[in-house]
Design an enzyme around this catalytic site. Structure first.
Site, PDB file in Angstrom:
ATOM      1  N   GLU A 318       0.828  -1.160   0.122  1.00  0.00           N
ATOM      2  CA  GLU A 318       0.144  -0.087  -0.157  1.00  0.00           C
ATOM      3  C   GLU A 318       0.846   1.181   0.002  1.00  0.00           C
ATOM      4  OE1 GLU A 318      -3.784  -1.745   2.675  1.00  0.00           O
ATOM      5  OE2 GLU A 318      -1.767  -1.151   3.586  1.00  0.00           O
TER       6      GLU A 318
HETATM    7  C1  TNX Z   1      -4.250  -4.064   4.579  1.00  0.00           C
HETATM    8  S1  TNX Z   1      -2.999  -6.584   3.969  1.00  0.00           S
HETATM    9  C2  TNX Z   1      -2.830  -3.791   5.230  1.00  0.00           C
HETATM   10  C3  TNX Z   1      -2.936  -3.382   6.703  1.00  0.00           C
HETATM   11  C4  TNX Z   1      -4.146  -3.054   7.154  1.00  0.00           C
HETATM   12  C5  TNX Z   1      -5.174  -4.164   6.947  1.00  0.00           C
HETATM   13  C6  TNX Z   1      -6.395  -4.270   7.633  1.00  0.00           C
HETATM   14  C7  TNX Z   1      -1.769  -5.346   3.990  1.00  0.00           C
HETATM   15  C8  TNX Z   1      -0.431  -5.894   3.645  1.00  0.00           C
HETATM   16  N1  TNX Z   1      -1.978  -4.134   4.450  1.00  0.00           N
HETATM   17  O1  TNX Z   1      -2.022  -1.988   6.468  1.00  0.00           O
HETATM   18  O2  TNX Z   1      -3.875  -2.985   8.730  1.00  0.00           O
HETATM   19  O3  TNX Z   1      -5.458  -4.170   5.702  1.00  0.00           O
HETATM   20  O4  TNX Z   1      -7.098  -5.150   7.414  1.00  0.00           O
END
Ligand code: TNX
Length: 524
Positions: A318
């Site tokens: 992300e």
């Molecule tokens: C996605 S999954 C994220 C996290 C969040 C999560 C909440 C991933 C690699 N990153 O930053 O905490 O969703 O479900």
């Protein structure tokens, strides 16, 4: 055809072993578990067995030389001792024998034995069985996010015990995020001095001292688990900017970040101020500044020296505040730094977009069971670079997703999030097959399976138990047990019956599991 169920008092009951063993056959009779039972052999395994017997039954075994019955625990001495982590278990009316291919295998045999203990009228017994068992995947992980909410050492040890009882062998700790930095590093002291005090929702933060981390690593090792530490970058780094502002870009505010701030509170991220909200994807390290790579080398170099396991996780998810070509550059350099430290880099699947990713980097896939948005392409890129993939499909084994709405729980008490295709039932957590998720990623390309628990809404050990249990058992079965379709135990019907029978053991172990109405829970 093999019989996988035994009949007791005319009732067919499943042997309550989770994850399902490669093979388990019941036979006639049972081993009575009485105080005068001797435990011979491997002392570490004996301690583990006494612990589970005492928790389950209250019995403190105290056999003198006249012991009528024996439990014999040993590691196979022959050269062809079998696959790593495998074991053989034979129970008859006189003797229980657990033989591990190695110490881990013996430990897993003891876990199986603990699950088999059952009431027999006023006493306790272990049903007569022969089991031969070995894991499907080498990497069987659970992840705990200690950044969004900090979880102190005793909570982590409790989670290690819970996970090890289901034959998980990896604890992945998500040690840094926008909301806080959770590991003391002498090379960069301001990270914990300045950027560890806060958490989501203005809750108190915290961090592990180097001694705490060592304690966690050693405790995990005593349960045959390694620790995989994650320092998330180049995004998820707002806290780094509190400690070392020269390394961080200004927060990038998108509509979705404004939306999350509006829905969940916590305000908008501001440089130099602790972030207590739940938005993701606004922070970035400076990609074109050499100081950034000095930082990466410092923090991973120090972490490598503290971590006996072979993996270091660099995050990479992300990074919406980082331009794609900058992201690719960062991933190439950071994975090379970790490889040069003699460790295997792991990154979330987005990092597969970087052409220059270091060879053998492991990708962690967190897309859906049916991939969307090219997540499968990203995952395949790791294999093209000689790496393997860890499967963490979010709509199956993200333990922070809400359970389906239970009318008896007030809305305010419903923990978890819903972004991964809505609430996740226990059946949905169970009903997926690792080799079917990403086309082209076959058995040999899968390093293993990991169930993450993100903690934006998870604050206490009870919250952890509720969200993890029973769905963590579904992840354990995907990680350990034979593929679906190759064993008559690998069905939802068998799984829910076996999990149901573990209710009393979990209760005695103090695990506050969610009493999902999908499981026909057994009470004693
Ligand atoms: C996605 S999954 C994220 C996290 C969040 C999560 C909440 C991933 C690699 N990153 O930053 O905490 O969703 O479900």
């Amino acid at each position: 055809m093999c019989r996988r169920r035994r009949r007791r008092n005319g009732v067919t009951v499943s042997l309550p072993v989770v994850p399902a063993p490669a093979s388990i056959e019941p036979s006639a009779g049972s081993f009575p578990l009485v105080p005068a039972t001797a435990i011979d052999g491997d002392p570490d395994a004996a301690v583990a067995l006494r612990r589970v017997i005492e928790a389950r039954t209250g019995l403190m075994l105290d056999a003198g030389p006249e012991a009528a019955r024996r439990v014999i625990l040993g590691v196979e001495a022959r050269a062809d001792r079998g696959a790593p982590e495998s074991y053989r278990l034979v129970v008859d009316a006189e003797t229980v024998t657990v033989t591990g291919a190695d110490a881990a295998g013996l430990f897993y045999g003891v876990q199986t034995l603990g699950q088999l203990i059952a009431r027999d009228g006023d006493g306790w017994m272990i049903p007569a069985v022969t089991a031969q068992d070995a894991p499907r995947f080498a990497y069987r992980g659970v992840m705990l996010d200690v950044a969004r909410h900090f979880h102190p050492v005793p909570t982590v040890k409790g989670y290690i015990d819970r996970a090890a009882s289901l034959k998980f062998n990896v604890l992945h700790l998500h040690l840094s995020d926008d909301q806080g930095w959770r590991i003391e590093l002498h090379s960069r002291p301001r990270l914990t001095e300045v950027a560890s005090a806060t958490a989501v929702g203005a809750d108190p933060g915290g961090f592990y001292t180097k001694a705490d981390y060592r304690e966690i690593v050693e405790y995990a090792a005593s349960r045959h688990m390694i620790v995989v530490p994650e320092l998330d970058m180049p995004g998820h780094t707002h806290a780094v900017g509190l400690a070392y502002p020269e390394l961080a870009e200004e927060p990038v505010l998108s509509d979705s970040i404004r939306q999350v701030a509006h829905e969940y509170g916590g305000g908008l991220p501001t440089a130099g101020t602790a972030y207590e909200g739940m938005a993701v994807g606004f922070s970035s390290l400076k990609i074109h500044d050499e100081a950034t790579y000095d930082f990466v080398a410092d923090v991973f170099g120090e972490l490598a020296g503290m971590t006996p396991g072979p993996y270091l996780h660099l995050g990479g998810d992300e990074a919406l505040g980082t331009a794609p070509e900058d992201f690719a550059l960062f991933v190439a350099r950071a994975t090379a730094i970790i490889s040069d430290l003699g460790k295997i880099p792991i990154a979330w699947h987005e990092a597969g977009a970087a052409d220059g990713i270091a060879d053998s980097t492991v990708g962690q896939y967190w897309g859906y069971v049916a991939p969307t948005d090219g997540a499968d392409d990203r995952a395949r890129a790791f294999v093209a670079h000689g790496g393997q993939v860890i499967l963490s499909p979010a709509d199956a084994i993200y333990l922070d997703m809400k359970y389906p709405l239970d009318p008896s729980t007030p809305a305010g008490r419903q923990l978890g999030l819903t972004w991964a295709n809505g609430p996740t039932s226990v059946e949905r957590a169970y009903a997926w097959e690792p080799s079917d998720v990403v086309a082209g990623i076959d058995e040999d390309d899968v390093l293993g399976v990991e169930a993450p628990l993100w903690t934006e809404t998870i604050r206490t050990p009870d919250d952890i138990d509720t969200m993890a249990f029973p769905r963590i058992a579904a992840a354990a079965e995907a990680a350990w047990s034979p593929a679906t379709g190759t064993s008559d135990l690998r069905t939802w019907e068998s799984f829910r019956a076996r999990v149901a029978s573990l209710g009393p053991l979990w209760t005695r172990l103090g695990i506050g599991f969610h009493r999902s109405d999908e499981i026909p829970w057994v009470t004693e």
